[in-house]
Design a protein around this motif. Structure first.
Motif, PDB file in Angstrom:
ATOM      1  N   ILE A  57       1.045   6.652  31.012  1.00 34.20           N
ATOM      2  CA  ILE A  57       1.030   6.624  32.483  1.00 34.20           C
ATOM      3  C   ILE A  57       1.768   7.863  33.019  1.00 34.20           C
ATOM      4  N   GLU A  58       2.808   8.247  32.300  1.00 31.97           N
ATOM      5  CA  GLU A  58       3.545   9.464  32.712  1.00 31.97           C
ATOM      6  C   GLU A  58       2.666  10.702  32.515  1.00 31.97           C
ATOM      7  N   LEU A  59       1.953  10.753  31.397  1.00 31.98           N
ATOM      8  CA  LEU A  59       1.084  11.916  31.135  1.00 31.98           C
ATOM      9  C   LEU A  59      -0.059  11.977  32.146  1.00 31.98           C
ATOM     10  N   LEU A  60      -0.565  10.812  32.554  1.00 35.53           N
ATOM     11  CA  LEU A  60      -1.634  10.811  33.557  1.00 35.53           C
ATOM     12  C   LEU A  60      -1.091  11.307  34.899  1.00 35.53           C
ATOM     13  N   GLY A  61       0.155  10.924  35.224  1.00 32.78           N
ATOM     14  CA  GLY A  61       0.784  11.399  36.472  1.00 32.78           C
ATOM     15  C   GLY A  61       0.911  12.914  36.443  1.00 32.78           C
ATOM     16  N   GLU A  62       1.395  13.441  35.335  1.00 38.87           N
ATOM     17  CA  GLU A  62       1.573  14.893  35.212  1.00 38.87           C
ATOM     18  C   GLU A  62       0.211  15.587  35.133  1.00 38.87           C
ATOM     19  N   GLY A  63      -0.703  14.984  34.352  1.00 38.92           N
ATOM     20  CA  GLY A  63      -2.039  15.552  34.175  1.00 38.92           C
ATOM     21  C   GLY A  63      -2.760  15.689  35.508  1.00 38.92           C
ATOM     22  N   LYS A  64      -2.573  14.716  36.390  1.00 42.24           N
ATOM     23  CA  LYS A  64      -3.232  14.751  37.707  1.00 42.24           C
ATOM     24  C   LYS A  64      -2.773  15.980  38.497  1.00 42.24           C
ATOM     25  N   LYS A  65      -1.452  16.214  38.444  1.00 39.22           N
ATOM     26  CA  LYS A  65      -0.899  17.372  39.179  1.00 39.22           C
ATOM     27  C   LYS A  65      -1.462  18.676  38.603  1.00 39.22           C
ATOM     28  N   LEU A  66      -1.475  18.771  37.271  1.00 39.95           N
ATOM     29  CA  LEU A  66      -1.962  20.001  36.634  1.00 39.95           C
ATOM     30  C   LEU A  66      -3.448  20.196  36.916  1.00 39.95           C
ATOM     31  N   ALA A  67      -4.197  19.088  36.860  1.00 38.42           N
ATOM     32  CA  ALA A  67      -5.647  19.171  37.089  1.00 38.42           C
ATOM     33  C   ALA A  67      -5.937  19.650  38.514  1.00 38.42           C
ATOM     34  N   ALA A  68      -5.102  19.192  39.475  1.00 42.25           N
ATOM     35  CA  ALA A  68      -5.308  19.613  40.870  1.00 42.25           C
ATOM     36  C   ALA A  68      -5.059  21.116  40.996  1.00 42.25           C
ATOM     37  N   GLU A  69      -4.068  21.618  40.252  1.00 43.08           N
ATOM     38  CA  GLU A  69      -3.764  23.058  40.346  1.00 43.08           C
ATOM     39  C   GLU A  69      -4.861  23.917  39.709  1.00 43.08           C
ATOM     40  N   ILE A  70      -5.404  23.409  38.596  1.00 46.33           N
ATOM     41  CA  ILE A  70      -6.468  24.188  37.933  1.00 46.33           C
ATOM     42  C   ILE A  70      -7.804  23.969  38.634  1.00 46.33           C
ATOM     43  N   GLY A  71      -7.948  22.762  39.233  1.00 44.47           N
ATOM     44  CA  GLY A  71      -9.230  22.385  39.827  1.00 44.47           C
ATOM     45  C   GLY A  71     -10.170  21.874  38.753  1.00 44.47           C
TER      46      GLY A  71
END
Ligand code: FAD
Length: 345
Positions: free
Chosen positions: A38-52
Motif C-alpha cells: 500500500i505504501e509502494l502504491l502511494g509512492e508509485g502514484k506520485k511518481l507515475a503522475a510526474e512521469i505521466g
C-alpha cells in the motif's frame, strides 16, 4: 573482459523507449496484501503522475484473483495476476520465472518491491535475469525533472551518508523500498481497473525448492510498523528489568515496546523489536525514546514519527535534535512519575 564486453553489447541493444509504466510487486502472505504494498502504491502514484504513466501491480499466489480489486482501490490502474497452485508459497524460482517473463513481455520502466525478506530475495534475482540494476533498501524515490529517470536514495557506509543512485542505461529501473518509510495510498472504495492474467507453466523440477512448513517468527506478531505508539528503550535502560518499566508505560498508552541496537545486542530485547537502519523503520504517531542517545543509525529508523519524545539524562544527547519534546532527567524517576500521572487520570 568478456563479461564487460557482453554488458556493453547489451547496453547498446537496450531500447529504453520500449519501456513504460511503473510496476509494484504486490507481495501477499496468506492471501493478504502486505502493508508495504500500500505504501509502494502511494509512492508509485506520485511518481507515475510526474512521469505521466500508468501504475500497475503484479501479484502471484494461488486463489488470489480477488486481491486485484483491493489493489485497484489503492491506486493500481492495471493488475497482472499469476494465479496457480505452484505459486501458493513463495519460491525464488517460481516467482522469478513468472515475473521475469512478464517484464520481458510488458516492459515496465520501473519496478518497485518492498524490502521484505521476499522482496530482498526476488528483486536481485529479477534484476540479474533482466540484466539491469537494482538499488536495495531505498528510503526516498524521486523523478528527475530533466530526463524522467528515477533517483533512488538509500543509506550507505553504515548510514553515515545517503547515496542517490540512477540506472541510466538499463531497464527496468528497480528498487526495493524499506517498509514503513513511504506514505500509504488512500483507499478509493469501488475503484476499478484492468486485470491481466499471466501465464504460468513450469517444467518438472524447474522449481528447485519446496516449502514444507511455515513457522511464524515473533517479528510478524510484533508489528512495529503498524503501531501508533512506540515506547523505545536503549542502553540507558541498564538491563532487561528496565524494559519491564517500559512495558508498564506502554501498557497504559496502548503502545508497543521497541529497542535500540545496543539494547538488542546486550540481549535485553529480541532483534524483532529493534528500530533503526538494521532493524525496523517505524512511523508511529508517538515515539518515546528512553535512554537512547540518538545515533544516526537509530534516527534513520524513527525520524519520520509524527511526534518524538525523548527522555535522557544527558542534555547534549543527539536524540534531542530530532525530538519534539525532550525531558532531561533520570528515566528511572521520570517514567514512574509519568505512570503515576497516567494512573490518576
Ligand atoms: P548509547 O549510545 O549507549 O546511549 C545510551 C543513552 O542512555 C545515553 O544517551 C545516556 O545519556 C542515556 N542514559 C543513561 N542512563 C540514563 C538514565 N538513567 N536516564 C536517562 N538516560 C540515560 N543502532 C540502532 O539503534 N538501530 C540500528 O538499526 C542500528 N544499526 C546500525 C548499523 C550499523 C552499520 C552500525 C555501525 C551501527 C548501528 N547501530 C544501530 C548502532 C548505533 O550506532 C548506536 O551504537 C546505538 O544506537 C546506541 O544505542 P543506545 O542509544 O541505546 O546506546
Amino acid at each position: 573482459f568478456k563479461a564487460i564486453e557482453k554488458i556493453e553489447e547489451k547496453k547498446e541493444t537496450t531500447d529504453l523507449s520500449e519501456y513504460s509504466g511503473i510496476w509494484v510487486f504486490a507481495e501477499q502472505r496468506d492471501k493478504k496484501i502486505m502493508p508495504v504494498v500500500i505504501e509502494l502504491l502511494g509512492e508509485g502514484k506520485k511518481l507515475a503522475a510526474e512521469i505521466g504513466c500508468e501504475l500497475s501491480a503484479v501479484v502471484c499466489g494461488s486463489g488470489i484473483g480477488n486481491l486485484a480489486d483491493e489493489l485497484f482501490e489503492y491506486g493500481a490502474d492495471k493488475v497482472y495476476v499469476a494465479d496457480s497452485p505452484e505459486l501458493e508459497k513463495y519460491t525464488t524460482d517460481g516467482y522469478t520465472k513468472v515475473i521475469f517473463e512478464a517484464i520481458g513481455k510488458y516492459k515496465p520502466e520501473i519496478v518497485l518491491l518492498g524490502a521484505t525478506h521476499i522482496g530482498r530475495d526476488l528483486g536481485p534475482c529479477l534484476a540479474v535475469k533482466a540484466n539491469t540494476g537494482l538499488t536495495a533498501d531505498c528510503t526516498k524515490l524521486e523523478i528527475d525533472p530533466d530526463d524522467k529517470k528515477i533517483k533512488q536514495t538509500r543509506p550507505a557506509f553504515g548510514g553515515n551518508l545517503m547515496a542517490t543512485i540512477v540506472c541510466p542505461n538499463h531497464r527496468p529501473q528497480m528498487s526495493t523500498v524499506r517498509p514503513g518509510v513511504m506514505d500509504k495510498a488512500a483507499k478509493v472504495s469501488g475503484r476499478k481497473g484492468e486485470t491481466v492474467k499471466l501465464s504460468v507453466s513450469f517444467s518438472e523440477g524447474e522449481i528447485r525448492t519446496k516449502v514444507v512448513d511455515v513457522v511464524k517468527h515473533l517479528k510478524e506478531m510484533v508489528s512495529l510498523t503498524d503501531a501508533e505508539i512506540i515506547v523505545s528503550g536503549g542502553k540507558g535502560m541498564k538491563g532487561p528489568e528496565g524494559f519491564e518499566l517500559l512495558r508498564q508505560l506502554s501498557h497504559r498508552l496502548g503502545g508497543v515496546v521497541a529497542a535500540s541496537r545496543a539494547a538488542v545486542d546486550a540481549g535485553w530485547m529480541d532483534h524483532a523489536y529493534q528500530v533503526g537502519q538494521t532493524g525496523t523503520t517505524v512511523k508511529p504517531k508517538i515515539y518515546i525514546a528512553c535512554g537512547i542517545s540518538g545515533a544516526i543509525q537509530h534516527i534513520a529508523g524513527m525520524q519520520n514519527s509524527e511526534q518524538i519524545i525523548a527522555i535522557n539524562s544527558a542534555e547534549n544527547a543527539p536524540i534531542f535534535e530530532v525530538a519534539d519534546y525532550g525531558i532531561v532527567g533520570d528515566l528511572f524517576k521520570v517514567i514512574p512519575a509519568i505512570i503515576d500521572e497516567l494512573d490518576k487520570q
